[in-house]
Design a protein around this motif. Structure first.
Motif, PDB file in Angstrom:
ATOM      1  N   SER A 188      41.274  40.430  28.111  1.00  0.00           N
ATOM      2  CA  SER A 188      41.626  39.924  29.444  1.00  0.00           C
ATOM      3  C   SER A 188      43.129  39.736  29.598  1.00  0.00           C
ATOM      4  O   SER A 188      43.642  39.689  30.718  1.00  0.00           O
ATOM      5  CB  SER A 188      40.904  38.592  29.714  1.00  0.00           C
ATOM      6  OG  SER A 188      41.407  37.561  28.880  1.00  0.00           O
ATOM      7  N   THR A 245      38.058  38.178  35.341  1.00  0.00           N
ATOM      8  CA  THR A 245      39.005  39.215  34.938  1.00  0.00           C
ATOM      9  C   THR A 245      39.421  40.082  36.120  1.00  0.00           C
ATOM     10  O   THR A 245      38.673  40.256  37.083  1.00  0.00           O
ATOM     11  CB  THR A 245      38.400  40.104  33.831  1.00  0.00           C
ATOM     12  OG1 THR A 245      39.420  40.941  33.294  1.00  0.00           O
ATOM     13  CG2 THR A 245      37.274  40.968  34.387  1.00  0.00           C
ATOM     14  N   SER A 246      40.613  40.628  36.027  1.00  0.00           N
ATOM     15  CA  SER A 246      41.116  41.506  37.081  1.00  0.00           C
ATOM     16  C   SER A 246      40.764  42.952  36.765  1.00  0.00           C
ATOM     17  O   SER A 246      40.533  43.324  35.610  1.00  0.00           O
ATOM     18  CB  SER A 246      42.638  41.372  37.211  1.00  0.00           C
ATOM     19  OG  SER A 246      43.283  41.893  36.061  1.00  0.00           O
ATOM     20  N   GLU A 247      40.724  43.778  37.780  1.00  0.00           N
ATOM     21  CA  GLU A 247      40.400  45.187  37.603  1.00  0.00           C
ATOM     22  C   GLU A 247      41.480  45.909  36.802  1.00  0.00           C
ATOM     23  O   GLU A 247      41.216  46.933  36.167  1.00  0.00           O
ATOM     24  CB  GLU A 247      40.231  45.861  38.972  1.00  0.00           C
ATOM     25  CG  GLU A 247      38.992  45.419  39.732  1.00  0.00           C
ATOM     26  CD  GLU A 247      37.708  45.796  39.024  1.00  0.00           C
ATOM     27  OE1 GLU A 247      37.627  46.915  38.491  1.00  0.00           O
ATOM     28  OE2 GLU A 247      36.781  44.961  38.984  1.00  0.00           O
ATOM     29  N   SER A 249      43.084  44.685  34.234  1.00  0.00           N
ATOM     30  CA  SER A 249      43.097  44.280  32.828  1.00  0.00           C
ATOM     31  C   SER A 249      42.253  45.226  31.983  1.00  0.00           C
ATOM     32  O   SER A 249      41.385  45.946  32.488  1.00  0.00           O
ATOM     33  CB  SER A 249      42.572  42.857  32.676  1.00  0.00           C
ATOM     34  OG  SER A 249      41.171  42.821  32.894  1.00  0.00           O
ATOM     35  N   GLY A 252      38.690  44.315  32.396  1.00  0.00           N
ATOM     36  CA  GLY A 252      38.116  44.820  33.637  1.00  0.00           C
ATOM     37  C   GLY A 252      37.676  46.262  33.513  1.00  0.00           C
ATOM     38  O   GLY A 252      36.635  46.665  34.051  1.00  0.00           O
ATOM     39  N   SER A 255      34.552  46.331  30.725  1.00  0.00           N
ATOM     40  CA  SER A 255      33.309  45.622  31.045  1.00  0.00           C
ATOM     41  C   SER A 255      32.348  46.482  31.852  1.00  0.00           C
ATOM     42  O   SER A 255      31.137  46.245  31.848  1.00  0.00           O
ATOM     43  CB  SER A 255      33.618  44.325  31.802  1.00  0.00           C
ATOM     44  OG  SER A 255      34.277  44.591  33.021  1.00  0.00           O
ATOM     45  N   ARG A 256      32.866  47.500  32.517  1.00  0.00           N
ATOM     46  CA  ARG A 256      32.000  48.351  33.337  1.00  0.00           C
ATOM     47  C   ARG A 256      31.095  49.254  32.507  1.00  0.00           C
ATOM     48  O   ARG A 256      30.088  49.751  32.996  1.00  0.00           O
ATOM     49  CB  ARG A 256      32.856  49.203  34.291  1.00  0.00           C
ATOM     50  CG  ARG A 256      33.560  48.397  35.372  1.00  0.00           C
ATOM     51  CD  ARG A 256      34.141  49.312  36.432  1.00  0.00           C
ATOM     52  NE  ARG A 256      35.239  50.108  35.930  1.00  0.00           N
ATOM     53  CZ  ARG A 256      36.518  49.734  35.965  1.00  0.00           C
ATOM     54  NH1 ARG A 256      36.839  48.556  36.490  1.00  0.00           N
ATOM     55  NH2 ARG A 256      37.467  50.525  35.512  1.00  0.00           N
ATOM     56  N   SER A 282      31.781  43.078  35.312  1.00  0.00           N
ATOM     57  CA  SER A 282      31.863  43.946  36.482  1.00  0.00           C
ATOM     58  C   SER A 282      30.722  44.946  36.508  1.00  0.00           C
ATOM     59  O   SER A 282      30.380  45.558  35.498  1.00  0.00           O
ATOM     60  CB  SER A 282      33.203  44.692  36.469  1.00  0.00           C
ATOM     61  OG  SER A 282      33.247  45.640  37.501  1.00  0.00           O
TER      62      SER A 282
END
Length: 320
Positions: A188, A245-247, A249, A252, A255-256, A282
């Protein structure tokens, strides 16, 4: 004046004081000790006995099918980090590196059977290597007080070492137990564009946070221990960072497509914690994240189950 014994019966207040006061004093004492020595409880590099002094090739000998190289990394200041690189003998130029984040006890040598099992599956071991670095206060790494900031720095150096040694390889971050909380907290803080070679994330029996673990270990709300989680120095709040978390990072990005595996009969970390992390991650367009329950497995033996090593589990992780 000498004290003489009497036949008087102790007062009711004295009896009540002894009956209530002694357990209360013991509770207070234990609470204080748990707070003061909490890092000895969280970071147990000294367990099992001899974990700090084991020698590769002497106390622990890998099988003949794999090569195991001892590596040394320089961390912040005078910090020295030790680890091992494990791969099949037939692999000379690994194209995929698993950077392994261990649990809160033992050392990388104790995980060699785990690594050998992962490498025993031809569908997973092709051009694969596993790098496990012991953070400070573990194995041969510097004997200094472990902290969240310190371990984050140690694993950041481990990631940098991996990227520089294997510039053309894809990196998968794999965290077990405490390591499963460390990985999200570290990722993160990093920008995805600075770590384009990090392609995958695997969490095995992760916990959501240290305060959450305290509440899980002491669910009785009438016990004072239940509330000590808020006094922890190192929170390792993986659920918070995954949720927020930001996209941009690294977390981010990872995590997808991450893989979360939990042991059905985990006796230490509630499987619901891994489930919480999975659902908090996400799930936007193109998400391929997976949640797998290892039937019948305990906290430390999931690697023995074939379900952990199947190619299908890792199919969502980019490996180009």
């Amino acid at each position: 004046m000498a004290f003489q014994p009497t036949g008087d019966t102790p007062s009711l207040w004295l009896a009540l004081g002894a009956f209530v006061g002694l357990p209360l004093a013991l509770w207070v004492y234990k609470c204080i000790m748990m707070v003061v020595f909490q890092r000895k409880i969280i970071y147990m590099g000294y367990v099992p006995m001899g974990a700090r002094s084991e020698q590769l090739g002497v106390d622990v000998k890998p099988s003949k099918d794999v090569s195991c190289e001892e590596v040394s990394i320089t961390g912040d200041g005078r910090i020295k980090l030790s680890g091992i690189l494990v791969q099949k003998n037939t692999v000379k130029d690994p194209q995929t590196i698993i950077l392994y984040f261990q649990g809160n006890a033992g050392n990388p040598l104790g995980r060699i059977p785990i690594f050998e099992k992962l490498l025993s599956n031809p569908s997973l071991s092709h051009s694969l290597a596993i790098l496990a670095i012991a953070p400070r206060s573990y194995w041969k790494s510097s004997s200094t007080t472990p902290t969240q900031q310190g371990l984050t720095s140690d694993y950041l150096h481990a990631l940098s070492y991996t990227s520089h040694r294997f510039p053309n390889a894809s990196i998968i971050l794999y965290g077990h137990s405490l390591g499963g909380a460390i990985v999200p907290c570290l990722a993160s803080q990093l920008k995805a564009k600075d770590h384009a070679n990090v392609k995958g994330l695997v969490l095995e029996n992760p916990f959501s946070s240290i305060p959450g673990m305290v509440r899980a270990l002491y669910p009785q709300k009438w016990l004072p221990y239940h509330y000590l989680g808020q006094l922890t120095f190192d929170k390792w709040d993986a659920l918070h960072v995954v949720t927020n978390t930001s996209e941009e990072s690294l977390l981010g990005k990872l995590s997808r497509s991450m893989l979360v595996m939990v042991s059905e009969k985990d006796e230490l970390v509630p499987p619901t914690m891994g489930e919480q992390l999975f659902h908090a991650a996400s799930a936007g367009e193109g998400s391929t994240k997976r949640y797998v329950v290892i039937k019948g497995a305990l906290h430390e033996n999931a690697w023995m189950f074939r379900q952990v090593r199947t190619k299908q589990n890792y199919a969502t992780l980019p490996n180009e």
